[in-house]
Design an enzyme around this catalytic site. Structure first.
Site, mmCIF file in Angstrom:
data_model
loop_
_atom_site.group_PDB
_atom_site.id
_atom_site.type_symbol
_atom_site.label_atom_id
_atom_site.label_comp_id
_atom_site.label_asym_id
_atom_site.label_seq_id
_atom_site.Cartn_x
_atom_site.Cartn_y
_atom_site.Cartn_z
ATOM 1 N N HIS A 45 1.876 4.310 -5.127
ATOM 2 C CA HIS A 45 2.790 5.459 -5.559
ATOM 3 C C HIS A 45 2.924 5.040 -7.139
ATOM 4 C CE1 HIS A 45 6.499 3.286 -5.240
ATOM 5 N NE2 HIS A 45 6.693 3.168 -4.447
ATOM 6 N N LYS B 142 12.911 -2.191 -8.246
ATOM 7 C CA LYS B 142 13.393 -1.613 -7.305
ATOM 8 C C LYS B 142 14.079 -2.365 -5.783
ATOM 9 C CE LYS B 142 13.235 1.905 -4.370
ATOM 10 N NZ LYS B 142 13.343 1.164 -3.261
ATOM 11 N N ASP B 143 13.193 -3.741 -5.506
ATOM 12 C CA ASP B 143 13.929 -4.525 -4.781
ATOM 13 C C ASP B 143 14.353 -6.037 -5.171
ATOM 14 O OD1 ASP B 143 12.030 -3.316 -2.655
ATOM 15 O OD2 ASP B 143 10.497 -3.067 -3.862
ATOM 16 N N GLY C 67 0.436 -1.313 -0.047
ATOM 17 C CA GLY C 67 -0.157 0.116 0.003
ATOM 18 C C GLY C 67 0.769 1.260 0.078
ATOM 19 N N GLY D 5 5.536 3.964 -8.791
ATOM 20 C CA GLY D 5 6.355 2.617 -9.058
ATOM 21 C C GLY D 5 4.808 1.455 -9.062
ATOM 22 N N HIS D 6 4.083 1.855 -8.071
ATOM 23 C CA HIS D 6 3.214 0.410 -8.241
ATOM 24 C C HIS D 6 1.950 0.403 -9.466
ATOM 25 C CE1 HIS D 6 4.011 1.269 -3.399
ATOM 26 N NE2 HIS D 6 3.829 0.026 -3.350
HETATM 27 P P1 AMP Z 1 5.698 -2.488 -2.046
HETATM 28 O O1 AMP Z 1 4.111 -1.777 -1.509
HETATM 29 O O2 AMP Z 1 6.989 -1.913 -1.111
HETATM 30 O O3 AMP Z 1 5.927 -3.947 -0.861
HETATM 31 O O4 AMP Z 1 6.251 -2.671 -2.809
HETATM 32 C C1 AMP Z 1 5.113 -3.446 -3.668
HETATM 33 C C2 AMP Z 1 5.539 -3.895 -5.495
HETATM 34 O O5 AMP Z 1 6.115 -2.828 -5.897
HETATM 35 C C3 AMP Z 1 6.863 -4.665 -5.299
HETATM 36 O O6 AMP Z 1 7.225 -5.734 -6.484
HETATM 37 C C4 AMP Z 1 7.724 -3.186 -4.986
HETATM 38 O O7 AMP Z 1 9.902 -3.711 -5.821
HETATM 39 C C5 AMP Z 1 7.407 -2.452 -6.398
HETATM 40 N N1 AMP Z 1 8.032 -0.850 -6.435
HETATM 41 C C6 AMP Z 1 7.979 -0.509 -5.174
HETATM 42 N N2 AMP Z 1 8.283 0.553 -5.623
HETATM 43 C C7 AMP Z 1 8.947 0.656 -7.471
HETATM 44 C C8 AMP Z 1 8.777 1.306 -8.231
HETATM 45 N N3 AMP Z 1 10.040 2.769 -7.777
HETATM 46 N N4 AMP Z 1 9.260 1.301 -9.185
HETATM 47 C C9 AMP Z 1 8.971 0.184 -9.229
HETATM 48 N N5 AMP Z 1 8.288 -1.155 -8.820
HETATM 49 C C10 AMP Z 1 8.160 -0.442 -6.854
#
Ligand code: AMP
Length: 295
Positions: free
Chosen positions: A38, A153-154, A35, A40-41
């Site tokens: 942004h 990113k991860d 959650g 990216g998500h």
């Molecule tokens: P998170 O909510 O941080 O657990 O991320 C969920 C998914 O979004 C994971 O697969 C992350 O690698 C991806 N993610 C987070 N930030 C970015 C970004 N800046 N660009 C691309 N994918 C992202």
């Protein structure tokens, strides 16, 4: 008329809704998140929609992937806004379970990937990847996606999840999507919300350092030590603490010593603190574009 949008809170309801979407045909895609969504998500969602007719998103701040001194409690949870963003992005189904729903009393099972989890983030976040692979396998089991999209990113997480899916014979295609950045190069992250304006400016040393290393590599530099030093020179003055700046194999994630040559394709990964905020970023030489054009 836009397709129906549903939000489910229990695993049983989520599974039933996924079954129904799969039955509509055209492919079923899944994007797991914590959650505070942004761009990216949303780029992952768009990629999933390119690959599948129907897309589900999970929004779950997973307690088992946070260490005892990490930011589980203060992690942002703007649920209403997230749901609206999902609806606007054409997501059909959102799963927002409680911790008790995903980890009911008496549960005893964990999923652990060896090797790949032991370098880079591994020593700094003990138990983190076990939390990730456990929750992702539960989410895959409940939803049964044909394709699941994760961010580069991860990068280590992506590699670990790919390995887990292969080893467990899961019938899901794990897709990695390039890091989405702000125009100044900073990788988007839900944790960027913790940065003060001054800290955010300091954080730009990370994409600038990665860009400098990429430029050197493109010009033929192959010394792991020289490439690492190029990043360190920029991030050292900016960081409050550096966990690592490491060059590693892009597939096995094994660190490459400073005295060795990196070859064409290698990972350069960074983890550091700016103030109390922990940031990670990476590039893969020969695969990724420069994070920013003016290093
Ligand atoms: P998170 O909510 O941080 O657990 O991320 C969920 C998914 O979004 C994971 O697969 C992350 O690698 C991806 N993610 C987070 N930030 C970015 C970004 N800046 N660009 C691309 N994918 C992202």
């Amino acid at each position: 008329m836009s397709a129906a949008f549903e939000v489910k809170r229990t695993a049983a309801e989520f599974r039933a809704a996924c079954d129904a979407l799969r039955a509509e045909g055209g492919g079923f895609g899944f994007v797991p998140t914590m959650g505070a969504l942004h761009r990216g998500h949303l780029a992952l969602v768009a990629e999933a929609r390119r690959r599948a007719a129907h897309v589900a998103v999970s929004i779950f701040v997973n307690p088992t992937q946070f260490g005892p001194h990490e930011d589980f409690t203060r992690y942002p949870r703007p649920l209403e806004r997230d749901l609206e963003l999902c609806r606007e992005a054409g997501v059909r189904l959102v799963f927002t379970p409680s911790p008790a729903e995903m980890y009911p009393a008496g549960e005893r099972t964990r999923v652990r990937v060896s090797g790949l989890t032991e370098t880079l983030e591994g020593p700094f976040r003990p138990g983190h990847f076990e939390g990730v692979t456990t929750i992702v396998s539960k989410l895959f089991a409940a939803s049964g996606p044909a394709v699941a999209v994760f961010g580069r990113k991860d990068y280590q997480q992506l590699k670990v999840v790919e390995r887990m899916a292969a080893d467990l014979l899961l019938p899901v295609e794990v897709v990695g999507f390039p890091t989405v950045r702000d125009p100044d190069g900073l990788a988007l992250s839900s944790r960027n919300a913790y940065l003060s304006p001054e800290e955010r400016t300091r954080a730009l040393a990370v994409p600038r350092g990665l860009a400098r290393a990429l430029t050197l590599h493109r010009a033929g530099e192959e010394s792991a030590g020289t490439l690492r030093r190029a990043v360190l020179d920029l991030v050292e003055p900016a960081a409050t603490r550096i966990d690592y700046v490491t060059v590693a194999g892009a597939d096995d994630l094994v660190p490459i010593a400073d005295s060795e040559r990196v070859g064409r394709r290698a990972l350069l990964a960074v983890a550091l603190f700016v103030g109390t905020t922990r940031l990670i970023d990476n590039i893969v030489f020969s695969e990724d574009n420069a994070p920013v054009t003016t290093p």
